[in-house]
Design a protein around this motif. Structure first.
Motif, PDB file in Angstrom:
ATOM      1  N   GLU A 289      11.277  -8.446 -35.089  1.00  0.00           N
ATOM      2  CA  GLU A 289      11.327  -7.175 -35.815  1.00  0.00           C
ATOM      3  C   GLU A 289       9.944  -6.528 -35.867  1.00  0.00           C
ATOM      4  O   GLU A 289       9.812  -5.300 -35.738  1.00  0.00           O
ATOM      5  CB  GLU A 289      11.877  -7.400 -37.228  1.00  0.00           C
ATOM      6  CG  GLU A 289      12.245  -6.124 -37.948  1.00  0.00           C
ATOM      7  CD  GLU A 289      12.946  -6.370 -39.282  1.00  0.00           C
ATOM      8  OE1 GLU A 289      13.086  -5.406 -40.051  1.00  0.00           O
ATOM      9  OE2 GLU A 289      13.334  -7.534 -39.558  1.00  0.00           O
TER      10      GLU A 289
ATOM     11  N   VAL B   2       8.893  -4.995 -42.154  1.00  0.00           N
ATOM     12  CA  VAL B   2      10.261  -5.367 -41.810  1.00  0.00           C
ATOM     13  C   VAL B   2      11.161  -5.069 -43.007  1.00  0.00           C
ATOM     14  O   VAL B   2      10.700  -4.912 -44.132  1.00  0.00           O
ATOM     15  CB  VAL B   2      10.346  -6.854 -41.397  1.00  0.00           C
ATOM     16  CG1 VAL B   2       9.433  -7.138 -40.220  1.00  0.00           C
ATOM     17  CG2 VAL B   2      10.032  -7.785 -42.565  1.00  0.00           C
ATOM     18  N   GLN B   3      12.464  -5.004 -42.761  1.00  0.00           N
ATOM     19  CA  GLN B   3      13.390  -4.591 -43.818  1.00  0.00           C
ATOM     20  C   GLN B   3      13.329  -5.500 -45.049  1.00  0.00           C
ATOM     21  O   GLN B   3      13.441  -5.034 -46.177  1.00  0.00           O
ATOM     22  CB  GLN B   3      14.816  -4.545 -43.269  1.00  0.00           C
ATOM     23  CG  GLN B   3      15.096  -3.353 -42.378  1.00  0.00           C
ATOM     24  CD  GLN B   3      14.960  -2.033 -43.113  1.00  0.00           C
ATOM     25  OE1 GLN B   3      15.441  -1.873 -44.227  1.00  0.00           O
ATOM     26  NE2 GLN B   3      14.294  -1.084 -42.490  1.00  0.00           N
ATOM     27  N   ARG B   4      13.100  -6.781 -44.831  1.00  0.00           N
ATOM     28  CA  ARG B   4      13.133  -7.716 -45.958  1.00  0.00           C
ATOM     29  C   ARG B   4      11.982  -7.526 -46.936  1.00  0.00           C
ATOM     30  O   ARG B   4      12.063  -8.006 -48.072  1.00  0.00           O
ATOM     31  CB  ARG B   4      13.136  -9.157 -45.447  1.00  0.00           C
ATOM     32  CG  ARG B   4      14.467  -9.597 -44.855  1.00  0.00           C
ATOM     33  CD  ARG B   4      14.564 -11.096 -44.875  1.00  0.00           C
ATOM     34  NE  ARG B   4      15.761 -11.582 -44.209  1.00  0.00           N
ATOM     35  CZ  ARG B   4      16.286 -12.777 -44.419  1.00  0.00           C
ATOM     36  NH1 ARG B   4      15.728 -13.605 -45.287  1.00  0.00           N
ATOM     37  NH2 ARG B   4      17.362 -13.156 -43.770  1.00  0.00           N
TER      38      ARG B   4
ATOM     39  N   HIS C 102      10.821  -4.485 -47.855  1.00  0.00           N
ATOM     40  CA  HIS C 102      10.933  -3.191 -48.521  1.00  0.00           C
ATOM     41  C   HIS C 102      11.141  -3.302 -50.030  1.00  0.00           C
ATOM     42  O   HIS C 102      10.544  -2.516 -50.782  1.00  0.00           O
ATOM     43  CB  HIS C 102      12.050  -2.363 -47.890  1.00  0.00           C
ATOM     44  CG  HIS C 102      11.690  -1.785 -46.565  1.00  0.00           C
ATOM     45  ND1 HIS C 102      12.292  -0.662 -46.040  1.00  0.00           N
ATOM     46  CD2 HIS C 102      10.784  -2.170 -45.630  1.00  0.00           C
ATOM     47  CE1 HIS C 102      11.788  -0.382 -44.855  1.00  0.00           C
ATOM     48  NE2 HIS C 102      10.873  -1.294 -44.581  1.00  0.00           N
TER      49      HIS C 102
END
Length: 249
Positions: A206, A222-224, A226
């Motif tokens: 990612e 990365v999304q985690r 956020h």
């Protein structure tokens, strides 16, 4: 940041996030130098990859950093990317007096180390014309983990330092912050298999996809990560702090 053809130094590159990123940058066509204290770990990370090179480094020693930087730029004059990744994470109780050795070591490695390394290489990176500094911080820079208070504080400090560096070097060197979430590495004992942490390969994939964006984002998130990065912006800081530390406890 160029999409290939870089010459990249990654500190703490013998394992974990550093090694995973080294492999991916190497595979896309970059020359990578990984640095760390343990030659055996560096050799393992570089095995079978002809364009990954190794150099030992004690990131806590100012004189060693200065010597390392001189040797590095002499050996790799095309160096144009510095990734300050080396770090340690120690559990520290705050409810009683304690030996502050772990706190001092964390500050030396996580904060003074990147500051000194950047300073040692900044003239070279400015002269290159395509220089990049990437500082690896943490989601804990934005919402602290109470059991690792000095680690969280050093990452918050590095976030602030990176903002200053980005403004000071505007038009001269690109400055990027990479803030990981909890990732399955051996940063702390047992972390590499800890449930709920992002698998290392998924994280690295990612991250490389984010680095491939044009222009490269100033923050690689990365999304985690956020929920931590934007907790204060979204008025969720107190709830996120409680949830994070409740889960850790």
């Amino acid at each position: 940041m160029k999409q290939s053809g870089n010459t990249i130094l990654i500190t703490g590159g013998g394992s974990g996030i550093g090694a995973a990123l080294a492999h991916r940058f190497h595979d896309r066509g970059d020359t990578v130098i990984i640095a760390g204290r343990r030659q055996a770990a560096l050799d393992d990370a570089a095995a079978g990859r002809g364009n990954i090179h190794t150099m030992t480094l004690d990131a806590d020693d100012p004189a060693a950093i200065a010597t390392f930087a001189r040797d590095l730029t002499a050996r790799f004059p095309a160096l144009n990317v510095l990734i300050n990744n080396a770090g340690i994470m120690r559990v520290e109780p705050l409810d009683t007096a304690r030996d502050l050795t772990d706190a001092a070591a964390t500050i030396a490695t996580n904060l003074l180390g990147p500051i000194r390394m950047t300073d040692a290489l900044i003239d070279h990176l400015v002269a290159r014309g395509d220089g990049v500094v990437v500082n690896v911080t943490s989601g804990l820079a934005f919402v602290p983990l109470v059991t690792t208070p000095t680690y969280s504080a050093t990452k918050a400090a590095m976030h602030s330092y990176t903002v200053s560096l980005r403004h000071a070097l505007a038009g001269k060197v690109e400055v990027i912050e990479l803030a990981p979430p909890a990732v399955q590495t051996e940063l702390t004992p047992g972390q590499s298999t800890r449930e709920g942490y992002q698998p290392l390969d998924d994280f690295a994939d990612e991250v490389l996809a984010l680095f491939a964006q044009d222009p490269t984002p100033a923050e690689i998130l990365v999304q985690r990560v956020h929920p931590l990065r934007f907790a204060e912006r979204d008025d969720r800081f107190a709830a996120t702090l409680e949830r994070l530390n409740g889960a850790a406890h």
